[in-house]
Design a protein around this motif. Sequence first.
Motif, PDB file in Angstrom:
ATOM      1  N   ARG A 327      -9.028 -12.453  -4.991  1.00  0.00           N
ATOM      2  CA  ARG A 327     -10.195 -11.685  -5.474  1.00  0.00           C
ATOM      3  C   ARG A 327     -10.677 -10.699  -4.412  1.00  0.00           C
ATOM      4  NH1 ARG A 327     -13.130  -8.996  -7.760  1.00  0.00           N
ATOM      5  NH2 ARG A 327     -14.769  -9.392  -9.246  1.00  0.00           N
ATOM      6  N   TYR A 328     -10.293 -10.924  -3.163  1.00  0.00           N
ATOM      7  CA  TYR A 328     -10.747 -10.086  -2.055  1.00  0.00           C
ATOM      8  C   TYR A 328      -9.718  -9.052  -1.621  1.00  0.00           C
ATOM      9  CZ  TYR A 328     -14.028 -14.000  -1.592  1.00  0.00           C
ATOM     10  OH  TYR A 328     -14.971 -14.962  -1.833  1.00  0.00           O
ATOM     11  N   THR A 329      -8.468  -9.210  -1.977  1.00  0.00           N
ATOM     12  CA  THR A 329      -7.406  -8.387  -1.405  1.00  0.00           C
ATOM     13  C   THR A 329      -7.159  -7.155  -2.266  1.00  0.00           C
ATOM     14  OG1 THR A 329      -5.815  -9.849  -2.500  1.00  0.00           O
ATOM     15  CG2 THR A 329      -6.269 -10.247  -0.172  1.00  0.00           C
ATOM     16  N   PHE A 330      -7.858  -6.080  -1.939  1.00  0.00           N
ATOM     17  CA  PHE A 330      -7.668  -4.813  -2.645  1.00  0.00           C
ATOM     18  C   PHE A 330      -6.645  -3.930  -1.927  1.00  0.00           C
ATOM     19  CE2 PHE A 330     -11.437  -4.710   0.052  1.00  0.00           C
ATOM     20  CZ  PHE A 330     -11.164  -3.657   0.916  1.00  0.00           C
ATOM     21  N   GLY A 331      -5.940  -4.505  -0.955  1.00  0.00           N
ATOM     22  CA  GLY A 331      -4.871  -3.814  -0.247  1.00  0.00           C
ATOM     23  C   GLY A 331      -3.708  -4.760  -0.032  1.00  0.00           C
ATOM     24  N   PRO A 332      -2.649  -4.321   0.637  1.00  0.00           N
ATOM     25  CA  PRO A 332      -1.469  -5.171   0.856  1.00  0.00           C
ATOM     26  C   PRO A 332      -1.807  -6.436   1.631  1.00  0.00           C
ATOM     27  CG  PRO A 332      -0.984  -2.875   1.400  1.00  0.00           C
ATOM     28  CD  PRO A 332      -2.467  -2.969   1.190  1.00  0.00           C
ATOM     29  N   LEU A 333      -1.184  -7.539   1.240  1.00  0.00           N
ATOM     30  CA  LEU A 333      -1.323  -8.819   1.933  1.00  0.00           C
ATOM     31  C   LEU A 333      -0.054  -9.075   2.731  1.00  0.00           C
ATOM     32  CD1 LEU A 333      -2.701 -11.560   2.474  1.00  0.00           C
ATOM     33  CD2 LEU A 333      -1.664 -12.394   0.347  1.00  0.00           C
ATOM     34  N   ALA A 334      -0.194  -9.195   4.053  1.00  0.00           N
ATOM     35  CA  ALA A 334       0.954  -9.364   4.934  1.00  0.00           C
ATOM     36  C   ALA A 334       0.993 -10.776   5.473  1.00  0.00           C
ATOM     37  CB  ALA A 334       0.888  -8.366   6.089  1.00  0.00           C
ATOM     38  N   ARG A 335       2.171 -11.369   5.430  1.00  0.00           N
ATOM     39  CA  ARG A 335       2.404 -12.682   6.001  1.00  0.00           C
ATOM     40  C   ARG A 335       3.408 -12.536   7.141  1.00  0.00           C
ATOM     41  NH1 ARG A 335       0.747 -16.636   2.396  1.00  0.00           N
ATOM     42  NH2 ARG A 335       0.880 -17.952   4.245  1.00  0.00           N
ATOM     43  N   ASP A 336       3.063 -13.045   8.313  1.00  0.00           N
ATOM     44  CA  ASP A 336       3.959 -13.016   9.468  1.00  0.00           C
ATOM     45  C   ASP A 336       4.373 -11.575   9.798  1.00  0.00           C
ATOM     46  OD1 ASP A 336       3.834 -15.830   9.669  1.00  0.00           O
ATOM     47  OD2 ASP A 336       5.282 -15.981   8.046  1.00  0.00           O
ATOM     48  N   HIS A 337       5.679 -11.315   9.901  1.00  0.00           N
ATOM     49  CA  HIS A 337       6.166 -10.014  10.357  1.00  0.00           C
ATOM     50  C   HIS A 337       6.072  -8.926   9.293  1.00  0.00           C
ATOM     51  CE1 HIS A 337       7.385 -11.815  14.090  1.00  0.00           C
ATOM     52  NE2 HIS A 337       8.110 -12.717  13.452  1.00  0.00           N
ATOM     53  N   ALA A 338       5.673  -9.273   8.097  1.00  0.00           N
ATOM     54  CA  ALA A 338       5.518  -8.263   7.048  1.00  0.00           C
ATOM     55  C   ALA A 338       4.370  -7.306   7.331  1.00  0.00           C
ATOM     56  CB  ALA A 338       5.310  -8.943   5.694  1.00  0.00           C
ATOM     57  N   LEU A 339       3.613  -7.557   8.368  1.00  0.00           N
ATOM     58  CA  LEU A 339       2.494  -6.684   8.724  1.00  0.00           C
ATOM     59  C   LEU A 339       2.956  -5.240   8.902  1.00  0.00           C
ATOM     60  CD1 LEU A 339      -0.413  -6.106   9.618  1.00  0.00           C
ATOM     61  CD2 LEU A 339       0.209  -6.901  11.906  1.00  0.00           C
ATOM     62  N   MET A 340       4.077  -5.032   9.556  1.00  0.00           N
ATOM     63  CA  MET A 340       4.535  -3.677   9.843  1.00  0.00           C
ATOM     64  C   MET A 340       4.782  -2.900   8.546  1.00  0.00           C
ATOM     65  SD  MET A 340       4.346  -4.185  13.003  1.00  0.00           S
ATOM     66  CE  MET A 340       4.413  -5.569  14.147  1.00  0.00           C
ATOM     67  N   GLU A 341       5.418  -3.549   7.569  1.00  0.00           N
ATOM     68  CA  GLU A 341       5.693  -2.902   6.302  1.00  0.00           C
ATOM     69  C   GLU A 341       4.409  -2.665   5.509  1.00  0.00           C
ATOM     70  OE1 GLU A 341       7.442  -5.511   7.524  1.00  0.00           O
ATOM     71  OE2 GLU A 341       9.152  -4.251   8.072  1.00  0.00           O
ATOM     72  N   ALA A 342       3.456  -3.574   5.614  1.00  0.00           N
ATOM     73  CA  ALA A 342       2.191  -3.438   4.898  1.00  0.00           C
ATOM     74  C   ALA A 342       1.398  -2.239   5.405  1.00  0.00           C
ATOM     75  CB  ALA A 342       1.367  -4.716   5.043  1.00  0.00           C
ATOM     76  N   VAL A 343       1.425  -2.015   6.712  1.00  0.00           N
ATOM     77  CA  VAL A 343       0.737  -0.855   7.277  1.00  0.00           C
ATOM     78  C   VAL A 343       1.341   0.430   6.719  1.00  0.00           C
ATOM     79  CG1 VAL A 343       0.361   0.453   9.405  1.00  0.00           C
ATOM     80  CG2 VAL A 343      -0.050  -2.009   9.363  1.00  0.00           C
ATOM     81  N   THR A 344       2.638   0.466   6.607  1.00  0.00           N
ATOM     82  CA  THR A 344       3.311   1.644   6.055  1.00  0.00           C
ATOM     83  C   THR A 344       2.935   1.865   4.590  1.00  0.00           C
ATOM     84  OG1 THR A 344       5.186   1.332   7.552  1.00  0.00           O
ATOM     85  CG2 THR A 344       5.557   2.706   5.611  1.00  0.00           C
ATOM     86  N   ALA A 345       2.771   0.772   3.846  1.00  0.00           N
ATOM     87  CA  ALA A 345       2.535   0.855   2.408  1.00  0.00           C
ATOM     88  C   ALA A 345       1.076   1.061   2.036  1.00  0.00           C
ATOM     89  CB  ALA A 345       3.053  -0.415   1.732  1.00  0.00           C
ATOM     90  N   ALA A 346       0.153   0.906   2.982  1.00  0.00           N
ATOM     91  CA  ALA A 346      -1.275   0.887   2.654  1.00  0.00           C
ATOM     92  C   ALA A 346      -1.764   2.237   2.145  1.00  0.00           C
ATOM     93  CB  ALA A 346      -2.069   0.490   3.891  1.00  0.00           C
ATOM     94  N   ASP A 347      -2.587   2.174   1.101  1.00  0.00           N
ATOM     95  CA  ASP A 347      -3.319   3.343   0.644  1.00  0.00           C
ATOM     96  C   ASP A 347      -4.660   2.842   0.121  1.00  0.00           C
ATOM     97  OD1 ASP A 347      -2.781   2.167  -1.772  1.00  0.00           O
ATOM     98  OD2 ASP A 347      -1.337   3.673  -2.434  1.00  0.00           O
ATOM     99  N   GLY A 348      -5.445   3.685  -0.492  1.00  0.00           N
ATOM    100  CA  GLY A 348      -6.773   3.244  -0.950  1.00  0.00           C
ATOM    101  C   GLY A 348      -7.177   3.953  -2.219  1.00  0.00           C
ATOM    102  N   GLY A 349      -8.355   3.551  -2.748  1.00  0.00           N
ATOM    103  CA  GLY A 349      -8.958   4.264  -3.849  1.00  0.00           C
ATOM    104  C   GLY A 349      -8.484   3.888  -5.233  1.00  0.00           C
ATOM    105  N   ASP A 350      -7.929   2.685  -5.428  1.00  0.00           N
ATOM    106  CA  ASP A 350      -7.473   2.319  -6.774  1.00  0.00           C
ATOM    107  C   ASP A 350      -8.567   1.554  -7.518  1.00  0.00           C
ATOM    108  OD1 ASP A 350      -7.491  -0.209  -5.688  1.00  0.00           O
ATOM    109  OD2 ASP A 350      -5.317  -0.412  -5.578  1.00  0.00           O
ATOM    110  N   MET A 351      -8.263   1.182  -8.760  1.00  0.00           N
ATOM    111  CA  MET A 351      -9.249   0.494  -9.579  1.00  0.00           C
ATOM    112  C   MET A 351      -9.592  -0.877  -9.028  1.00  0.00           C
ATOM    113  SD  MET A 351     -10.433   2.344 -11.936  1.00  0.00           S
ATOM    114  CE  MET A 351     -11.204   1.052 -12.927  1.00  0.00           C
ATOM    115  N   THR A 352      -8.651  -1.527  -8.349  1.00  0.00           N
ATOM    116  CA  THR A 352      -8.942  -2.821  -7.735  1.00  0.00           C
ATOM    117  C   THR A 352     -10.072  -2.695  -6.731  1.00  0.00           C
ATOM    118  OG1 THR A 352      -6.628  -3.467  -7.997  1.00  0.00           O
ATOM    119  CG2 THR A 352      -7.951  -4.754  -6.470  1.00  0.00           C
ATOM    120  N   LEU A 353     -10.057  -1.627  -5.944  1.00  0.00           N
ATOM    121  CA  LEU A 353     -11.126  -1.384  -4.979  1.00  0.00           C
ATOM    122  C   LEU A 353     -12.449  -1.120  -5.690  1.00  0.00           C
ATOM    123  CD1 LEU A 353     -12.240  -0.923  -2.170  1.00  0.00           C
ATOM    124  CD2 LEU A 353     -11.307   1.396  -2.227  1.00  0.00           C
ATOM    125  N   ASP A 354     -12.422  -0.355  -6.781  1.00  0.00           N
ATOM    126  CA  ASP A 354     -13.646  -0.088  -7.531  1.00  0.00           C
ATOM    127  C   ASP A 354     -14.272  -1.386  -8.038  1.00  0.00           C
ATOM    128  OD1 ASP A 354     -13.279   2.616  -7.152  1.00  0.00           O
ATOM    129  OD2 ASP A 354     -12.298   2.921  -9.092  1.00  0.00           O
TER     130      ASP A 354
END
Length: 390
Positions: A327-354
Amino acid sequence: MPRNWSVKSILQTLRQTPYIIGYRLVSWTRPLVPGRVLFLSDSRDTLVGNQKALATALTARGYEVRTVLKDGLRARRTLGQGAQLCALMATSPVIVVDDFFPTIYPIKIRKGTQLLQVWHASGAFKTMGFSRAGKPGGPIKGSKTHRNYTAAIVSSEQVRANYADAFGIDAAKVHATGIPRTDIFFDNDLVRDTAARVRAELDIPKDKKLLLFAPTFRGNGQVTAYYDANKVDWEDFITRHGDEFVIGYKPHPFVKTLPEIFHTHAQLRDLSAYDNTNELLMATDLLVTDYSSIIFDFALLRRPTVFFCPDLEEYVAARDFYYPYDRYTFGPLARDHALMEAVTAADGGDMTLDDFVEFFVGACDGRSTARVIDQLIAPFLGTGTGVDQA
């Protein structure tokens, strides 16, 4: 011993007995002082956040603002400081706290006084207070913590019940006024100018973005707090993202250690001593966090967020949340080393954030400070109420 008391709760009260007696003596002999507002903190020695926003506005309106502050629960007051605290608590028609303040909880607040909790966090994220009854870090049996607030504020209508449960008070005392320190996020010129100033202060090149890594602490509270920042491979992070970002590390104020690499690498910034988190957020292009309530403030800026949670199952078991974590994650959720890929994939402003903003911080609209003062502070400041009788 009453059934709902424990030895620990009795000892808790006994430790505050000098303040209980001092408060009552002053209440019997001195009236409330019209126009006086007292700000209390056992977490910081300066006013920040909601307290600072309210104190600034109250001073501008001509009210008397007084403070009694110390930078941690372990700091001790002198006898004279304790006497001053009793006198100010007993003569202030409005007392404002923004965190745990153990001295005041065993005190029976005198008639005509507003004890207002303006909790330092927005939203309803990690369970706290009486929502954690029977769990590690939860209140002890018979605890009086939080229960004597006459009012509390929250960031949306939807989370009123969560805070009422946490503080052990009636939901009618919890008001969805919005959060004063978020007002500045609605001033676009201020956000732009502040971001430019902060970037200059932090020496961030014009061709770089600021990535803010801001996790919350682990442990049960101020005394046991820690965070293992070595879960991140900082050298790899710099290699992959150093061309795009300067990386700032802002641990929770309870955490006092940080990786050695932050003292030595030009692409990293140690921001642990940067007090004004809101100003820092204005300069931030991408937030990386985990279970920190900083997400509620940053969401108001409509910028991307990455959730780095290598210990999600363990954290849920130990601390848990008011709502399912997704319910809180309006952006990518990274586990362990997936952080690097999540940073690359991050964007904002979608309906989930609204949806997230409306549910958790829907009462924050740039006018929260004025609402809190007009509805919950000013009505208590007009005239004194005389001297309490024994």
